[in-house]
Design a protein around this motif. Sequence first.
Motif, short mmCIF file in Angstrom:
data_model
loop_
_atom_site.label_atom_id
_atom_site.label_comp_id
_atom_site.label_asym_id
_atom_site.label_seq_id
_atom_site.Cartn_x
_atom_site.Cartn_y
_atom_site.Cartn_z
N ASN A 57 33.59 29.34 39.24
CA ASN A 57 34.47 28.18 39.42
C ASN A 57 34.19 27.03 38.46
O ASN A 57 34.96 26.07 38.41
CB ASN A 57 34.36 27.65 40.86
CG ASN A 57 35.11 28.52 41.85
OD1 ASN A 57 36.24 28.95 41.59
ND2 ASN A 57 34.48 28.80 42.98
N LEU A 58 33.12 27.13 37.70
CA LEU A 58 32.70 25.97 36.91
C LEU A 58 32.55 26.25 35.42
O LEU A 58 32.59 25.32 34.62
CB LEU A 58 31.37 25.44 37.46
CG LEU A 58 31.41 25.01 38.94
CD1 LEU A 58 30.00 24.78 39.46
CD2 LEU A 58 32.26 23.77 39.11
N SER A 59 32.38 27.50 35.04
CA SER A 59 32.13 27.84 33.64
C SER A 59 33.42 28.09 32.88
O SER A 59 34.43 28.54 33.45
CB SER A 59 31.23 29.08 33.53
OG SER A 59 29.93 28.81 34.00
N ASP A 60 33.39 27.82 31.58
CA ASP A 60 34.41 28.25 30.64
C ASP A 60 33.83 29.39 29.82
O ASP A 60 32.67 29.79 30.02
CB ASP A 60 34.83 27.10 29.73
CG ASP A 60 35.59 26.02 30.50
OD1 ASP A 60 36.08 26.30 31.61
OD2 ASP A 60 35.67 24.88 29.99
N ASN A 82 42.45 30.96 33.76
CA ASN A 82 43.86 30.56 33.90
C ASN A 82 44.33 30.58 35.34
O ASN A 82 45.26 29.85 35.72
CB ASN A 82 44.75 31.47 33.05
CG ASN A 82 44.55 31.25 31.55
OD1 ASN A 82 44.13 30.17 31.13
ND2 ASN A 82 44.85 32.27 30.77
N GLU A 83 43.70 31.42 36.16
CA GLU A 83 44.17 31.61 37.54
C GLU A 83 43.36 30.87 38.59
O GLU A 83 43.76 30.82 39.75
CB GLU A 83 44.15 33.12 37.88
CG GLU A 83 45.11 33.96 37.06
CD GLU A 83 46.57 33.68 37.37
OE1 GLU A 83 46.86 33.23 38.51
OE2 GLU A 83 47.42 33.88 36.49
N GLY A 139 40.16 26.51 42.41
CA GLY A 139 38.90 27.21 42.65
C GLY A 139 39.04 28.42 43.55
O GLY A 139 39.91 28.47 44.42
N PHE A 140 38.19 29.41 43.34
CA PHE A 140 38.17 30.61 44.16
C PHE A 140 37.25 30.40 45.36
O PHE A 140 36.24 29.70 45.26
CB PHE A 140 37.70 31.81 43.35
CG PHE A 140 38.60 32.16 42.20
CD1 PHE A 140 39.83 32.75 42.40
CD2 PHE A 140 38.21 31.88 40.88
CE1 PHE A 140 40.66 33.06 41.35
CE2 PHE A 140 39.03 32.19 39.81
CZ PHE A 140 40.27 32.78 40.04
N HIS A 151 37.82 38.67 47.02
CA HIS A 151 39.10 39.40 47.00
C HIS A 151 40.17 38.61 46.23
O HIS A 151 41.11 39.19 45.71
CB HIS A 151 39.55 39.75 48.42
CG HIS A 151 40.11 38.61 49.20
ND1 HIS A 151 39.37 37.90 50.11
CD2 HIS A 151 41.36 38.05 49.21
CE1 HIS A 151 40.13 36.97 50.65
NE2 HIS A 151 41.33 37.02 50.13
N GLN A 152 40.02 37.28 46.13
CA GLN A 152 40.96 36.50 45.32
C GLN A 152 40.86 36.87 43.84
O GLN A 152 41.87 36.89 43.14
CB GLN A 152 40.69 35.00 45.49
CG GLN A 152 41.07 34.45 46.86
CD GLN A 152 40.73 32.99 47.00
OE1 GLN A 152 39.76 32.50 46.42
NE2 GLN A 152 41.53 32.26 47.78
N LEU A 153 39.66 37.18 43.41
CA LEU A 153 39.47 37.60 42.02
C LEU A 153 40.09 38.98 41.79
O LEU A 153 40.63 39.26 40.72
CB LEU A 153 37.98 37.61 41.68
CG LEU A 153 37.31 36.24 41.66
CD1 LEU A 153 35.79 36.38 41.60
CD2 LEU A 153 37.80 35.41 40.49
N ARG A 154 40.00 39.84 42.79
CA ARG A 154 40.65 41.14 42.68
C ARG A 154 42.17 40.97 42.65
O ARG A 154 42.87 41.68 41.92
CB ARG A 154 40.25 42.04 43.84
CG ARG A 154 38.85 42.62 43.74
CD ARG A 154 38.71 43.79 44.70
NE ARG A 154 37.43 44.44 44.54
CZ ARG A 154 36.38 44.24 45.33
NH1 ARG A 154 36.47 43.37 46.32
NH2 ARG A 154 35.24 44.88 45.14
#
Length: 306
Positions: free
Chosen positions: A17-20, A55-56, A60-61, A65-68
Amino acid sequence: MIDAQKHSVEVRPVDINLSDWDNKLEERSGKYYALRLGFRQVKSLREEDMRLLMNERKSGFTSIHQLRDIGLSESALENLADADAFRSIGFDRRTALWQMSTKDHQQKALFTIEALHESLEKDIALPSMSLSEHVVQDYASTTLSLKAHPVSFVRDQLEQLRIRTTASLMEAKDGDYVKVAGLILVRQRPGTASGICFITIEDETGTANLVVFPKLFDQYRKEIIQSRLLMVEGKLQYEGEIIHVIVRRCYNFSRLLQQLVGSQKDDIILNPLSRSDETTSPFPKKKTQENEIVQGNIFPEGRNFK
């Protein structure tokens, strides 16, 4: 390893949630900015996958499962978990990997027995990873650790052999005979130095500069090239504010690192190092899986320059 407490710039870990992709500066209280490590620091992560995540993520996640759901690959998720990048949603690396192995990303079970299995999975309490295990995994995934330095975990054994910290060299006198150990960062043999090898080692307190003359380099080539954790004996030399250790003997202490991944500490016996015919590795030549992992794939060999 980057010791954030010793530097004015705070270094922060990779996080979903914090890194680029690249390292970046973040504001913090006080005079200096903090440095946030980027996803590029994590081995095997693809920039394409991380651009999708960035981008998504919007606000924040909050779950894996949100990443999936956004289409992030399983390999990317596993690499992020290996890098301990789920801390902002409350998961350390072991918990994150466990969550990925469960069915929390699938639809609600159609059958009661499947629902029961899922409930049991969620109630399982995983054993906590030790700090040393976390450090090893940090090195395996990002080649550094912000949690601790590997040498700090074997300091008691080094002290038994009266091996100094690199920081304590400042307290010694010019010409003192010293013993010091650390991970090899750099080996350098400039063409203009008549075959002299310069080595930089690092422990939990800082770095030390070693000077190895050609004849000694030939004698201890195997130890110098193969060691991850190198211990040397030599004479301290001051040149202005610069301190060098003029090396007289080298020892491969890499096998001490195997205990960081749970090997039997009691099985590692430190032998005295006083005799001139002593072996240059004071540990039993017992080949273990942990030893191969630590020495072969996790801790760096050191960078070589001419």
